[in-house]
Design an enzyme around this catalytic site. Structure first.
Site, PDB file in Angstrom:
ATOM      1  CG  HIS A   8      -1.994  -0.943   1.290  1.00 39.47           C
ATOM      2  ND1 HIS A   8      -2.196  -1.821   2.319  1.00 39.47           N
ATOM      3  CD2 HIS A   8      -3.002  -1.151   0.403  1.00 39.47           C
ATOM      4  CE1 HIS A   8      -3.295  -2.541   2.071  1.00 39.47           C
ATOM      5  NE2 HIS A   8      -3.786  -2.158   0.914  1.00 39.47           N
TER       6      HIS A   8
ATOM      7  CB  CYS B 192      -3.136  -1.840   8.652  1.00 38.91           C
ATOM      8  SG  CYS B 192      -1.472  -2.197   8.470  1.00 38.91           S
TER       9      CYS B 192
HETATM   10  C1  CIR Z   1      -3.866  -7.744   3.012  1.00 35.91           C
HETATM   11  O1  CIR Z   1      -3.100  -8.241   2.190  1.00 35.91           O
HETATM   12  O2  CIR Z   1      -4.851  -7.108   2.661  1.00 35.91           O
HETATM   13  C2  CIR Z   1      -3.578  -7.950   4.482  1.00 35.91           C
HETATM   14  N1  CIR Z   1      -2.977  -9.215   4.682  1.00 35.91           N
HETATM   15  C3  CIR Z   1      -2.675  -6.851   5.005  1.00 35.91           C
HETATM   16  C4  CIR Z   1      -3.311  -5.500   4.993  1.00 35.91           C
HETATM   17  C5  CIR Z   1      -2.465  -4.455   5.611  1.00 35.91           C
HETATM   18  N2  CIR Z   1      -3.104  -3.210   5.578  1.00 35.91           N
HETATM   19  C6  CIR Z   1      -2.485  -2.054   5.369  1.00 35.91           C
HETATM   20  O3  CIR Z   1      -1.291  -2.012   5.152  1.00 35.91           O
HETATM   21  N3  CIR Z   1      -3.227  -0.958   5.382  1.00 35.91           N
END
Ligand code: CIR
Length: 255
Positions: free
Chosen positions: A159, A246
């Site tokens: 991200h 997150c």
């Molecule tokens: C994903 O791949 O969507 C989750 N395993 C990790 C999300 C992490 N979120 C973020 O960096 N905002």
């Protein structure tokens, strides 16, 4: 400041992964680190809301991806990973008492982790999760409130906020290898230490920077620049490609 968090799903082992190989997540250790994270937010003056675990939504601890929160309204996202779409309806009742809600509509996709809010400028990362249709929809929703929506590339990480986060309204912490620093004209940029590429994801809360404990060199840089820094352990959820931002949705309670 209110911080909305959600307890870890017991299904976290089935999380989405993009850049990492799957390795076992120690569930109890991840829960302990998440509890310490919530305590850190409390110690900095946040009222922490703890939503219950969602057994069928493996990535739901990463509440940041389901919505973005501005002073004037919140916008429900439409996550790029199909397995994460149910997280939006799950977070909606927690936001509804605090903000008017708008929603990104299909087929557009966008993860909150790609949305960097820096004063009145909002940057959307063009990652594998977020698309131009969503950028246009977001623009239509927030520009009437005086925000400017811009885009930035994302490469090598999940991200935009894996690559760059705000330290204050004028200053960003950045890993230039994962985005294009030229997009952030007008901001002072502080670089992560080259040995700590994963350490650009920090949270500025009430004058203190919450930073990953494994980013000792980057923390030193921030302290030298006059920032108060509080370390938080996050390596267990890092196996699920999660960082610090997150795991919470921050709502300034001034409105
Ligand atoms: C994903 O791949 O969507 C989750 N395993 C990790 C999300 C992490 N979120 C973020 O960096 N905002």
């Amino acid at each position: 400041m209110i911080a909305i968090t959600r307890h870890l799903s017991p299904a976290i082992a089935r999380c989405e992964l993009t850049h990492l190989e799957r390795t076992p997540i120690d569930f109890d250790r991840a829960c302990d680190q998440h509890a310490a994270y919530r305590d850190a937010l409390r110690s900095l003056g946040c009222e922490v809301i703890e939503l219950p675990a969602e057994p069928d939504l493996p990535d739901s601890v990463f509440v940041e991806d389901a919505a973005i929160v501005l002073d004037e309204l919140a916008v429900l996202m439409r996550p790029g990973a199909a397995s994460r779409r149910g997280e939006v309806d799950s977070i909606e009742p927690a936001l509804a008492p605090h903000r008017t809600l708008a929603r990104i509509k299909p087929p557009a996709t966008i993860d909150g982790g790609d949305v960097l809010i820096a004063g009145r400028r909002i940057f959307v990362g063009m990652s594998t999760r977020s698309d131009p249709d969503a950028v246009e929809q977001l623009r239509g929703i927030v520009e009437p409130h005086g925000y400017l929506v811009e885009t930035a590339p994302v490469h090598g990480c999940l991200h935009l906020k894996s690559a760059v986060t705000t330290l204050d309204d004028h200053t960003l912490l950045i890993n230039r290898n994962w985005t294009d620093a030229a997009c952030f004209d007008g901001f002072q940029l502080i670089d992560v230490d080259p040995a700590e590429p994963h350490c650009a994801n920090v949270i500025a809360v009430n004058g203190t920077i919450l930073a990953p404990v494994h980013g000792q060199r980057t923390m030193s840089v921030l302290r030298e620049r006059g920032y108060e820094v509080a370390p938080v352990a996050s390596d267990e959820l890092a196996k699920a490609e999660g960082g610090l931002t997150c795991c919470s949705l921050l709502l300034p309670s001034s409105t």
